[in-house]
Write a protein that holds these residues in place. Structure first.
Motif, PDB file in Angstrom:
ATOM      1  N   ALA A 508     -40.926 -16.489  63.207  1.00  0.00           N
ATOM      2  CA  ALA A 508     -40.814 -17.903  63.569  1.00  0.00           C
ATOM      3  C   ALA A 508     -40.590 -18.073  65.072  1.00  0.00           C
ATOM      4  N   VAL A 509     -39.713 -17.252  65.632  1.00  0.00           N
ATOM      5  CA  VAL A 509     -39.428 -17.350  67.068  1.00  0.00           C
ATOM      6  C   VAL A 509     -40.676 -17.024  67.885  1.00  0.00           C
ATOM      7  N   LYS A 510     -41.383 -15.991  67.485  1.00  0.00           N
ATOM      8  CA  LYS A 510     -42.575 -15.588  68.231  1.00  0.00           C
ATOM      9  C   LYS A 510     -43.606 -16.711  68.278  1.00  0.00           C
ATOM     10  N   SER A 511     -43.728 -17.445  67.181  1.00  0.00           N
ATOM     11  CA  SER A 511     -44.720 -18.521  67.128  1.00  0.00           C
ATOM     12  C   SER A 511     -44.308 -19.738  67.945  1.00  0.00           C
ATOM     13  N   GLU A 512     -43.037 -19.825  68.359  1.00  0.00           N
ATOM     14  CA  GLU A 512     -42.526 -20.998  69.080  1.00  0.00           C
ATOM     15  C   GLU A 512     -42.358 -20.765  70.584  1.00  0.00           C
ATOM     16  N   LEU A 513     -42.556 -19.555  71.043  1.00  0.00           N
ATOM     17  CA  LEU A 513     -42.237 -19.214  72.423  1.00  0.00           C
ATOM     18  C   LEU A 513     -42.969 -20.076  73.445  1.00  0.00           C
ATOM     19  N   SER A 514     -44.195 -20.431  73.164  1.00  0.00           N
ATOM     20  CA  SER A 514     -45.013 -21.176  74.138  1.00  0.00           C
ATOM     21  C   SER A 514     -44.453 -22.565  74.448  1.00  0.00           C
ATOM     22  N   LYS A 515     -43.519 -23.043  73.640  1.00  0.00           N
ATOM     23  CA  LYS A 515     -42.951 -24.380  73.835  1.00  0.00           C
ATOM     24  C   LYS A 515     -41.812 -24.396  74.854  1.00  0.00           C
ATOM     25  N   TYR A 516     -41.406 -23.224  75.320  1.00  0.00           N
ATOM     26  CA  TYR A 516     -40.203 -23.157  76.158  1.00  0.00           C
ATOM     27  C   TYR A 516     -40.507 -22.498  77.501  1.00  0.00           C
ATOM     28  N   ASP A 517     -39.727 -22.927  78.503  1.00  0.00           N
ATOM     29  CA  ASP A 517     -39.831 -22.325  79.837  1.00  0.00           C
ATOM     30  C   ASP A 517     -38.951 -21.079  79.955  1.00  0.00           C
ATOM     31  N   THR A 518     -37.809 -21.121  79.249  1.00  0.00           N
ATOM     32  CA  THR A 518     -36.828 -20.036  79.382  1.00  0.00           C
ATOM     33  C   THR A 518     -36.352 -19.599  78.006  1.00  0.00           C
ATOM     34  N   VAL A 519     -36.209 -18.292  77.839  1.00  0.00           N
ATOM     35  CA  VAL A 519     -35.610 -17.724  76.621  1.00  0.00           C
ATOM     36  C   VAL A 519     -34.345 -16.980  77.032  1.00  0.00           C
ATOM     37  N   ILE A 520     -33.236 -17.329  76.356  1.00  0.00           N
ATOM     38  CA  ILE A 520     -31.972 -16.617  76.544  1.00  0.00           C
ATOM     39  C   ILE A 520     -31.740 -15.792  75.288  1.00  0.00           C
ATOM     40  N   ARG A 537     -34.111   1.065  71.934  1.00  0.00           N
ATOM     41  CA  ARG A 537     -34.320   0.758  73.356  1.00  0.00           C
ATOM     42  C   ARG A 537     -35.806   0.596  73.680  1.00  0.00           C
ATOM     43  N   LEU A 538     -36.638   1.397  73.038  1.00  0.00           N
ATOM     44  CA  LEU A 538     -38.080   1.276  73.265  1.00  0.00           C
ATOM     45  C   LEU A 538     -38.597  -0.065  72.757  1.00  0.00           C
ATOM     46  N   LYS A 539     -38.135  -0.474  71.562  1.00  0.00           N
ATOM     47  CA  LYS A 539     -38.567  -1.746  70.985  1.00  0.00           C
ATOM     48  C   LYS A 539     -38.002  -2.921  71.772  1.00  0.00           C
ATOM     49  N   LEU A 540     -36.799  -2.765  72.283  1.00  0.00           N
ATOM     50  CA  LEU A 540     -36.211  -3.822  73.098  1.00  0.00           C
ATOM     51  C   LEU A 540     -36.986  -3.985  74.404  1.00  0.00           C
ATOM     52  N   LYS A 541     -37.358  -2.876  74.997  1.00  0.00           N
ATOM     53  CA  LYS A 541     -38.139  -2.923  76.234  1.00  0.00           C
ATOM     54  C   LYS A 541     -39.479  -3.613  75.994  1.00  0.00           C
ATOM     55  N   ASP A 542     -40.126  -3.298  74.866  1.00  0.00           N
ATOM     56  CA  ASP A 542     -41.404  -3.946  74.529  1.00  0.00           C
ATOM     57  C   ASP A 542     -41.217  -5.443  74.347  1.00  0.00           C
ATOM     58  N   THR A 543     -40.101  -5.831  73.707  1.00  0.00           N
ATOM     59  CA  THR A 543     -39.835  -7.249  73.464  1.00  0.00           C
ATOM     60  C   THR A 543     -39.618  -7.998  74.779  1.00  0.00           C
ATOM     61  N   VAL A 544     -38.844  -7.414  75.670  1.00  0.00           N
ATOM     62  CA  VAL A 544     -38.610  -8.040  76.977  1.00  0.00           C
ATOM     63  C   VAL A 544     -39.922  -8.187  77.733  1.00  0.00           C
ATOM     64  N   SER A 545     -40.779  -7.190  77.607  1.00  0.00           N
ATOM     65  CA  SER A 545     -42.089  -7.255  78.264  1.00  0.00           C
ATOM     66  C   SER A 545     -42.917  -8.408  77.715  1.00  0.00           C
ATOM     67  N   ILE A 546     -42.904  -8.574  76.382  1.00  0.00           N
ATOM     68  CA  ILE A 546     -43.644  -9.672  75.743  1.00  0.00           C
ATOM     69  C   ILE A 546     -43.100 -11.018  76.218  1.00  0.00           C
ATOM     70  N   LEU A 547     -41.765 -11.147  76.215  1.00  0.00           N
ATOM     71  CA  LEU A 547     -41.155 -12.408  76.611  1.00  0.00           C
ATOM     72  C   LEU A 547     -41.427 -12.741  78.077  1.00  0.00           C
ATOM     73  N   SER A 548     -41.326 -11.757  78.933  1.00  0.00           N
ATOM     74  CA  SER A 548     -41.529 -12.012  80.364  1.00  0.00           C
ATOM     75  C   SER A 548     -42.946 -12.458  80.668  1.00  0.00           C
ATOM     76  N   GLY A 549     -43.877 -12.075  79.786  1.00  0.00           N
ATOM     77  CA  GLY A 549     -45.254 -12.475  79.979  1.00  0.00           C
ATOM     78  C   GLY A 549     -45.581 -13.837  79.410  1.00  0.00           C
ATOM     79  N   GLN A 550     -44.691 -14.400  78.573  1.00  0.00           N
ATOM     80  CA  GLN A 550     -44.983 -15.668  77.896  1.00  0.00           C
ATOM     81  C   GLN A 550     -44.149 -16.839  78.410  1.00  0.00           C
ATOM     82  N   VAL A 551     -42.994 -16.576  79.020  1.00  0.00           N
ATOM     83  CA  VAL A 551     -42.155 -17.669  79.509  1.00  0.00           C
ATOM     84  C   VAL A 551     -41.812 -17.428  80.975  1.00  0.00           C
ATOM     85  N   LYS A 552     -41.333 -18.478  81.652  1.00  0.00           N
ATOM     86  CA  LYS A 552     -41.061 -18.380  83.091  1.00  0.00           C
ATOM     87  C   LYS A 552     -39.848 -17.499  83.384  1.00  0.00           C
ATOM     88  N   ASN A 553     -38.804 -17.613  82.503  1.00  0.00           N
ATOM     89  CA  ASN A 553     -37.578 -16.850  82.749  1.00  0.00           C
ATOM     90  C   ASN A 553     -37.024 -16.293  81.442  1.00  0.00           C
TER      91      ASN A 553
END
Length: 674
Positions: A508-520, A537-553
């Motif tokens: 659900a969160v993944k499908s909503e990311l485009s609606k936000y400028d910042t994810v905390i 740690r590897l999966k967390l790093k991948d997740t941060v990479s995905i988020l940084s590419g989809q939102v401003k902050n």
């Protein structure tokens, strides 16, 4: 046990009566087995690491009880041809109630001086239910098993659940034994009937163990098979089915091994009272079946062991309230305290046994007096007192407590989940991503999304303060015990209770990311790091990479310092126990957690990923405290209270903390502080 000449002559005229008298002849080995059971339970309750399966001592008690009571019932029915329920319950009352009532009165008295209102009300309710042999029903229906459930080790009467099961069993079991002895003439048929019901109870325990854990543990239908195991042995002995000398030695040895291995190896995470309880139950049954003339039987018949067994019932009654009150007073039960607990337990047990239990049990009095003075009068008196105290607490009678202080402290220590605007779920609802109540300030389009688990949610108090100050709008939507790891597949190492909701949540969160400028994002990073190991740690790093590419902050919230011995109840309890000195009890020394260092480094990998840590607000050098400006800000060892979170945020704004620059950056309408 020798028979007097007169009695021997009398029984010789009645071979059946002589046979039945021999069946219930005192066996010191049974008291020895009781000693093993009670010591195991006490050691486990002091510290489970000392004896992982010590809680199975209760299961041993069930088998012994089923054996003795069934044998006694069968003997009475065979001798008289009828079921004398009045005499049966007279014996139960005379055996059980004097020591029980003594312990209940003492516990209620001590609790009055120690417990805060809500806890004393709970104690009074549990006492009330215990009087009517229903403590197991009370605790099944009242104990919280949720994610933030507090431990049950401070409930002074929790151990009486086992007595509830026994007494409920003996409402039905006498009729079953009567039918078996009176109308089922074939021993084989009797044993088959009991075995079928036993297996049905065992299978139901195993079947519902994971889906209805509390019911399985506390309720009769899934515990009856343990008592019936003893009853099965009793019916075999009653029918004069025994083992020869060699077989008895082997059976006793196997039984002892089954008990010993269970106590040492089975843990509370295993299938108990399901299949994992079979070895200890079967082992106890074999020891009972083999008699006292075996090597194991002679060992259990040693006088020091028998002496412990004789007071085992009273020791069981007293050990738990002693431990519960110590823990309630936040006393750490270390080795010296353990020795003190043992001394106190067996001192009270001996006092109860020799001054209450035995004198009243042996006292010759009429059945009417026993039902009146051993049961009816004391039960009515204690029940009336309990109901009165529950009422006085419910109306906040000023004579009982400093209610003003209680309300003030209680408000300060409320958890984040207690607030409606915290949209944290145990089983995620997609609605949290659309509900207006999950947005602050309400009525605006949210540009910032708070995600993660409870360790993200407890930052909500300060994030609302920052949102108000810097003019951004925040939606919060979190899932208990769920790491936000996108595209990570199935996470086998998270709590199974939350697996389903976690999977829904991450999608659900993944499908909503485009609606936000910042994810905390926040999480129980330390726990996940230990459970998921390198893969986390590897999966967390991948997740941060995905988020940084989809939102401003992206803002990563650090784990707050873990203060393992903190108990928020200290501040509340200190109203009655000022000596607790809560502010001085919870200081600790420690360095920044390794996972926080990793998160800080990870944030520097991406220009739009930022790391936020409030350690400097809680720690001075390497000394941290759950108190902030002399006010408790922790809910438990790893979570902030909502009031504490808000207070820390306000202090950071007042001090123009440099860590707030990222929140000023994401704000739409930066404002000057008042």
């Amino acid at each position: 046990m020798s028979l007097s000449k007169t009695k021997s002559q009398r029984l010789a005229l009645n071979p059946q009566a002589l046979h039945q008298a021999a069946l219930i002849q005192y066996r010191p080995g049974i008291d020895g087995l009781r000693a093993v059971a009670v010591i195991s339970v006490i050691v486990f309750h002091i510290n489970p690491s000392y004896l992982a399966g010590g809680f199975l001592g209760v299961d041993i008690f069930f088998v012994i009880s089923g054996y003795l009571i069934t044998l006694l019932l069968a003997k009475d029915i065979a001798n008289t041809g009828r079921l004398n329920l009045v005499d049966f319950y007279r014996r139960r009352i005379q055996r059980i109630f004097p020591a029980l009532l003594f312990m209940l009165v003492a516990t209620l008295l001590v609790g009055y001086f120690m417990l805060v209102p809500k806890d004393y009300a709970a104690l009074s309710k549990s006492a009330l239910w215990s009087l009517f042999s229903a403590a197991n029903i009370y605790f099944f229906s009242s104990i919280d098993t949720g994610y933030f459930a507090t431990g049950s080790e401070e409930l002074p009467l929790l151990h009486l659940w086992s007595l509830g099961i026994e007494e409920q069993f003996y409402i039905l079991w006498p009729f079953i034994v009567w039918l078996l002895v009176k109308w089922v003439k074939s021993t084989t048929s009797r044993l088959v009937i009991v075995s079928v019901v036993l297996v049905a109870s065992l299978l139901s325990a195993q079947l519902f163990l994971h889906s209805h854990q509390s019911f399985t543990y506390y309720m009769l239908p899934t515990r009856a098979w343990e008592l019936m195991a003893g009853g099965l042995v009793a019916l075999m002995v009653f029918a004069n089915i025994g083992l020869n000398k060699q077989c008895s030695q082997v059976a006793a040895g196997l039984g002892a091994v089954g008990i010993a291995l269970s106590l040492a190896l089975v843990s509370k995470n295993d299938d108990v009272p399901g299949l994992a309880a079979i070895p200890v139950v079967l082992g106890s049954a074999l020891v009972l079946m083999s008699g006292d003339k075996t090597f194991i039987g002679r060992f259990l018949s040693l006088k020091p062991i028998v002496a412990i067994g004789l007071v085992s019932y009273s020791a069981y009654l007293w050990h738990w309230p002693i431990l519960a009150f110590l823990r309630y007073a936040l006393v750490k039960v270390d080795v010296p305290i353990m020795a003190g607990v043992m001394v106190a337990t067996f001192t009270m047990a001996s006092l109860s046994y020799f001054c209450v239990e035995q004198p009243l049990r042996k006292r010759k009095t009429s059945q009417k007096n026993i039902f009146v003075w051993y049961f009816s009068v004391p039960v009515v008196m204690i029940a009336t007192l309990s109901v009165l105290m529950i009422h006085l607490i419910s109306v906040k009678n000023p004579a009982l407590y400093d209610w003003k202080s209680y309300r003030a402290v209680n408000a300060d220590t409320r958890a984040a989940f207690a607030y409606d605007f915290n949209c944290q779920y145990d089983d995620f609802s997609v609605g949290a991503l659309t509900l207006a109540g999950c947005v602050f300030p309400e009525g605006r389009r949210p540009t910032v999304l708070l995600v993660g688990d409870s360790h993200a949610a407890h930052y909500l108090g300060m994030l609302r303060v920052f949102a108000q100050r810097y003019g951004f709008t925040l939606r919060n939507a979190t899932q208990s015990a769920c790491p936000l790891l996108l595209d990570a597949g199935k996470l086998n190492w998270i709590n199974k209770k939350y697996t389903h909701g976690c999977a829904i949540y991450r999608d659900a969160v993944k499908s909503e990311l485009s609606k936000y400028d910042t994810v905390i994002m926040g999480g129980t990073w330390n726990t996940y790091d230990q459970s998921g190991k390198k893969a986390f740690r590897l999966k967390l790093k991948d997740t941060v990479s995905i988020l940084s590419g989809q939102v401003k902050n992206v803002i990563i919230l650090a784990n707050i310092p873990i203060i393992s011995d903190y108990n928020k109840e200290c501040q509340i309890r200190s109203v009655k126990m000022p000596h607790l000195q809560c502010e001085k009890r919870h200081l600790r020394h420690g360095k920044t957690a390794p996972i926080n260092r990793y998160l800080s480094g990870l944030s520097k990998t991406y220009p739009n990923v930022h790391y936020f840590d409030i350690r400097d607000q809680l720690c001075k050098d390497d000394t941290c405290s759950p108190y902030f400006n002399d006010i408790p800000v922790y809910f438990n060892s790893t979570h902030l209270t909502m009031a504490g979170s808000q207070g820390i945020g306000e202090k950071m704004l007042k001090d123009n903390d440099p860590g707030l620059s990222i929140f000023e950056k994401i704000g739409r309408v930066p404002q000057q502080a008042n």
